[in-house]
Design an enzyme around this catalytic site. Structure first.
Site, PDB file in Angstrom:
ATOM      1  N   HIS A 481     -23.053  65.743   2.957  1.00  0.00           N
ATOM      2  CA  HIS A 481     -23.318  65.518   1.535  1.00  0.00           C
ATOM      3  C   HIS A 481     -22.996  66.763   0.712  1.00  0.00           C
ATOM      4  O   HIS A 481     -22.214  66.705  -0.242  1.00  0.00           O
ATOM      5  CB  HIS A 481     -24.789  65.126   1.354  1.00  0.00           C
ATOM      6  CG  HIS A 481     -25.190  64.918  -0.073  1.00  0.00           C
ATOM      7  ND1 HIS A 481     -25.353  63.669  -0.614  1.00  0.00           N
ATOM      8  CD2 HIS A 481     -25.468  65.799  -1.077  1.00  0.00           C
ATOM      9  CE1 HIS A 481     -25.692  63.793  -1.901  1.00  0.00           C
ATOM     10  NE2 HIS A 481     -25.782  65.081  -2.193  1.00  0.00           N
ATOM     11  N   GLU A 482     -23.608  67.878   1.087  1.00  0.00           N
ATOM     12  CA  GLU A 482     -23.397  69.101   0.308  1.00  0.00           C
ATOM     13  C   GLU A 482     -21.951  69.591   0.420  1.00  0.00           C
ATOM     14  O   GLU A 482     -21.405  70.160  -0.536  1.00  0.00           O
ATOM     15  CB  GLU A 482     -24.372  70.192   0.761  1.00  0.00           C
ATOM     16  CG  GLU A 482     -25.838  69.840   0.573  1.00  0.00           C
ATOM     17  CD  GLU A 482     -26.172  69.429  -0.850  1.00  0.00           C
ATOM     18  OE1 GLU A 482     -25.477  69.863  -1.797  1.00  0.00           O
ATOM     19  OE2 GLU A 482     -27.131  68.656  -1.030  1.00  0.00           O
ATOM     20  N   HIS A 485     -19.894  67.923  -2.174  1.00  0.00           N
ATOM     21  CA  HIS A 485     -19.945  68.673  -3.431  1.00  0.00           C
ATOM     22  C   HIS A 485     -19.018  69.885  -3.346  1.00  0.00           C
ATOM     23  O   HIS A 485     -18.312  70.224  -4.302  1.00  0.00           O
ATOM     24  CB  HIS A 485     -21.369  69.174  -3.689  1.00  0.00           C
ATOM     25  CG  HIS A 485     -22.314  68.140  -4.194  1.00  0.00           C
ATOM     26  ND1 HIS A 485     -22.039  67.327  -5.266  1.00  0.00           N
ATOM     27  CD2 HIS A 485     -23.571  67.801  -3.784  1.00  0.00           C
ATOM     28  CE1 HIS A 485     -23.077  66.533  -5.496  1.00  0.00           C
ATOM     29  NE2 HIS A 485     -24.010  66.797  -4.614  1.00  0.00           N
ATOM     30  N   HIS A 488     -15.488  69.068  -3.910  1.00  0.00           N
ATOM     31  CA  HIS A 488     -15.281  68.826  -5.341  1.00  0.00           C
ATOM     32  C   HIS A 488     -15.028  70.157  -6.057  1.00  0.00           C
ATOM     33  O   HIS A 488     -14.208  70.232  -6.977  1.00  0.00           O
ATOM     34  CB  HIS A 488     -16.521  68.129  -5.922  1.00  0.00           C
ATOM     35  CG  HIS A 488     -16.263  67.353  -7.169  1.00  0.00           C
ATOM     36  ND1 HIS A 488     -17.262  66.682  -7.849  1.00  0.00           N
ATOM     37  CD2 HIS A 488     -15.131  67.131  -7.885  1.00  0.00           C
ATOM     38  CE1 HIS A 488     -16.747  66.084  -8.909  1.00  0.00           C
ATOM     39  NE2 HIS A 488     -15.461  66.338  -8.953  1.00  0.00           N
TER      40      HIS A 488
END
Length: 707
Positions: A481-482, A485, A488
């Site tokens: 998940h992190e 990010h 991104h």
């Protein structure tokens, strides 16, 4: 021989004041040289320079243009931004009393600084002049979006208010900054303050040896020569609630966690009232009925009606199934001798037991296959397979803590792409949870593409004296998940840092991270790294089958729990009159009662009097998610819908690592930041609007009857 005295300049003594000349790899922070006493002088100088930058824009005699007004505005205050990026990253990941004191001291000053700029009439006049002629300007889509956002940012922060209201806004903004800071600091302090020493090992029956070693280390670090020390950090809280047979210990731990900042030294109840009333007062200045009306204006959802539409749609489909899940667990608990009604401190314990019985799978079965170093290779390898990027550790890049690893990231052609910091384990001075941030954003100037410096901070299981760090399945998911990010932030290719990377609406920002989680359920991905840390055996197919079968286990319960947080957030931020405790009711009770009422429509376990999570709900009261917590579910709808593209490609081509789909996701989502309307960016990738159906299919939920 006489010694010649030398006097060092301020820049030579204070690294921040010399940031343009750092000799570190890629201009990374020289953490080894930075000391607490360096922050205040750099911040004060940074604010002075920032205001001078604004004055230069305002005093420019030339007619306002994008190039002489908007671009220099975005570049203003570089020293301040450089210093604050370091400070605020550290007050979350590696803080101490000195840094906390600095943050407390500068918060009202920064609020005043920012408000002074946002309410600068001459500056806004120039920005408005450019904005008013935007239709005639030959702007790129990114420039048009930046101009619109900057104008809206000024208008939304009071530029069109009269002088009296501007002064009121200054005062309210300063007050709100201090309140949210105090709220967050109280949560961290309350979390760190609570401990429970266990001297009788028999009371820890049910816990595995690894967890008990962690608890023993906790005790040693606090100076206890014997015993096991429980605290409220995730590496204690989660395994104890799941595994400890002693119900009294589970209850005490759960109660301590869910009464943080209710009364006592770190009380947040009055602070909550002050925060929501201050936000409401700000919204009223802008003619809005409630804070949500003001906050949601520039989001993908657009308004509170669309937020409630999503929450209610999910509630109607998931709530009946969640109630069935609770009944099933109550029946199971009774079948093994537990005849009381299930409470919050019982859920994880019996849920894990039933899950193990139904699927014969537990964290302990999977941990040996998720050794941290192997997981890192797997996560990095996923990025390589999808996007062609590679990671190389560079020990010459200084880090803010010895535990942090620093990597250089290269694109598919071997060109430098980003710096990536990874910080994996809990410690005092680090807040709980996991997150991504940047130390330096990405931007372009001429032919120069200045690449970003990204950090992922987690709180994963530490190694023990006898075993390496073995992660739970959920910890691997959190890493993915992190890291989503992080991708991104690392893959972004924008002109201006103002909208590069994760500078997107908050109900879109979770798409890349939650999308990345989906790969943990793919055997093709797991086979690249999930191997037994002792034998090297791949995660067996039979274990994978059980794991996949368990994926929808209590999915409805998990969903309505998230919905309860969303409803709580919206309840506080859709009030239209100032909140006040009813006559004869204490502020503490009024806050708790309000929160309980907001969550009632999705309550599936009994309410425990005197407990409420809102006093430690940092996301909405100190973390930037006010009237925005719904975005997690909003993004979950998006991520399931987006991943269905890869699943369709897998059915057609046989591989989940579909290069065509990955290239489109990278081009339209990861590289674009917030440079265009995000709904349009998503449609460009998906070739249509998102649907709730892929999420329900993933969770095993059948549509609710419409009768």
């Amino acid at each position: 021989m006489a010694l010649v005295a030398t006097t060092l300049s301020a820049a030579e003594v204070n690294p921040f004041l010399n940031y343009k000349n750092w000799k570190t790899p890629h201009g990374t922070y020289p953490f080894n040289e930075i000391k607490p006493e360096h922050y205040m002088p750099a911040i004060e100088q940074g604010m002075k320079e920032g205001l001078a930058d604004i004055d230069a824009i305002v005093s420019n005699p030339a007619a306002p243009t994008f190039q002489n007004t908007i671009e220099p505005y975005m570049k203003s205050g570089e020293l301040l931004e450089k210093t604050l990026s370091c400070l605020f990253n550290l007050t979350n990941a590696d803080t101490n009393d000195e840094l906390d004191a600095i943050e407390t001291e500068i918060t009202p000053k920064l609020s005043e600084y920012q408000t002074t700029i946002l309410l600068n009439e001459a500056l806004f006049k120039r920005i408005k002049a450019v904005y008013d002629q935007r239709a005639k300007l030959k702007l790129t889509p990114e420039q048009a979006k930046v101009l619109d956002d900057i104008y809206e940012g000024f208008a939304n922060n009071g530029a069109n208010l009269n002088e009296a209201d501007k002064q009121t806004l200054r005062e309210l903004s300063s007050k709100l900054s201090q309140l949210t800071l105090s709220y967050g600091q109280n949560v961290l302090k309350a979390t760190n303050a609570w401990t429970m020493l266990i001297k009788d090992e028999a009371l820890l029956a049910g816990l595995n040896d690894d967890t008990k070693q962690i608890l023993r280390k906790n005790a040693e670090r606090k100076g206890y020569s014997e015993g096991w020390l429980l605290d409220l950090k995730p590496t204690t809280y989660i395994p104890v609630l799941q595994d400890c047979d002693n119900r009294d210990i589970r209850r005490e731990l759960w109660t301590a966690y869910n009464t943080r900042c209710i009364g006592g030294e770190f009380d947040n109840t009055q602070i909550i009232v002050d925060i929501v009333n201050t936000r409401l007062a700000i919204a009223k200045l802008f003619g809005k009925d409630c804070y949500a009306d003001k906050s949601l204006h520039k989001t993908m959802a657009e308004n509170k009606e669309n937020v409630y539409k999503l929450l209610d749609q999910l509630r109607d489909n998931y709530m009946p199934v969640a109630l069935q899940e609770v009944k099933e667990l109550q029946d199971y608990a009774e079948s093994i001798g537990f005849y009381a009604q299930l409470q919050g401190w019982d859920w994880s314990y019996y849920s894990k037991k039933l899950k193990n019985e139904k699927y014969s799978i537990s964290d302990d079965d999977l941990r040996p296959y998720f050794e941290l170093e192997a997981v890192k290779k797997g996560v990095f390898g996923l990025a390589n397979r999808l996007y062609g990027i590679t990671f190389k550790e560079n020990k010459n890049i200084q880090t803010y803590n010895p535990e942090v690893c620093a990597y250089e990231v290269f694109d598919e052609k071997g060109k430098f792409l980003a710096v990536y910091y990874a910080d994996f384990h809990p410690r005092d001075g680090k807040r709980g949870g996991a997150w991504m941030n940047d130390y330096k954003p990405q931007w372009k100037e001429g032919k120069k593409d200045s690449r970003p410096h990204i950090v992922n901070v987690m709180n994963f299981t530490r190694p023990t004296d006898t075993k390496p760090a073995l992660l739970t399945y959920d910890e691997v998911r959190t890493f993915l998940h992190e890291f989503g990010h992080g991708l991104h932030g690392m893959l972004t290719r924008c002109q201006y840092s103002y909208r590069s990377g994760t500078n997107v609406p908050r109900d879109f920002v979770e798409l890349p991270s939650q999308f990345n989680e989906n790969f943990i359920d793919e055997k093709e991905f797991l086979d690249t790294f999930a191997k037994h840390y002792l034998t090297g055996e791949k995660l067996p197919q039979e274990l994978l089958d059980r794991m996949h079968a368990s994926q929808t286990y209590h999915a409805a319960y998990a969903c309505v729990r998230q919905l309860s947080f969303g409803y709580l957030d919206m309840a506080w931020h859709t009030i239209t009159t100032p909140f006040a405790a009813p006559e004869g009711v204490s502020v503490e009770d009024a806050v708790i009662n309000f929160g309980n009422a907001a969550m009632e429509q999705v309550r599936v376990l009994p309410n425990v009097p005197g407990t409420q999570m809102e006093t430690a709900f940092t996301h909405i009261f100190s973390g930037g998610y006010a009237a925005g917590y719904y975005s997690y579910k909003w993004s979950e709808v998006l991520d399931a819908d987006a991943f269905s593209v890869f699943q369709a490609a897998k059915e057609k081509n046989g591989s989940i690592f579909d290069k065509k789909a990955a290239a489109s996701f990278r081009k339209n989502i990861l590289e674009k930041g917030g440079t265009e309307n995000v709904a349009e960016l998503y449609r460009r990738f998906r070739l249509g609007d998102p649907s709730i159906e892929p999420l329900m299919k993933r969770d095993g939920i059948k549509p609710a009857s419409k009768d």
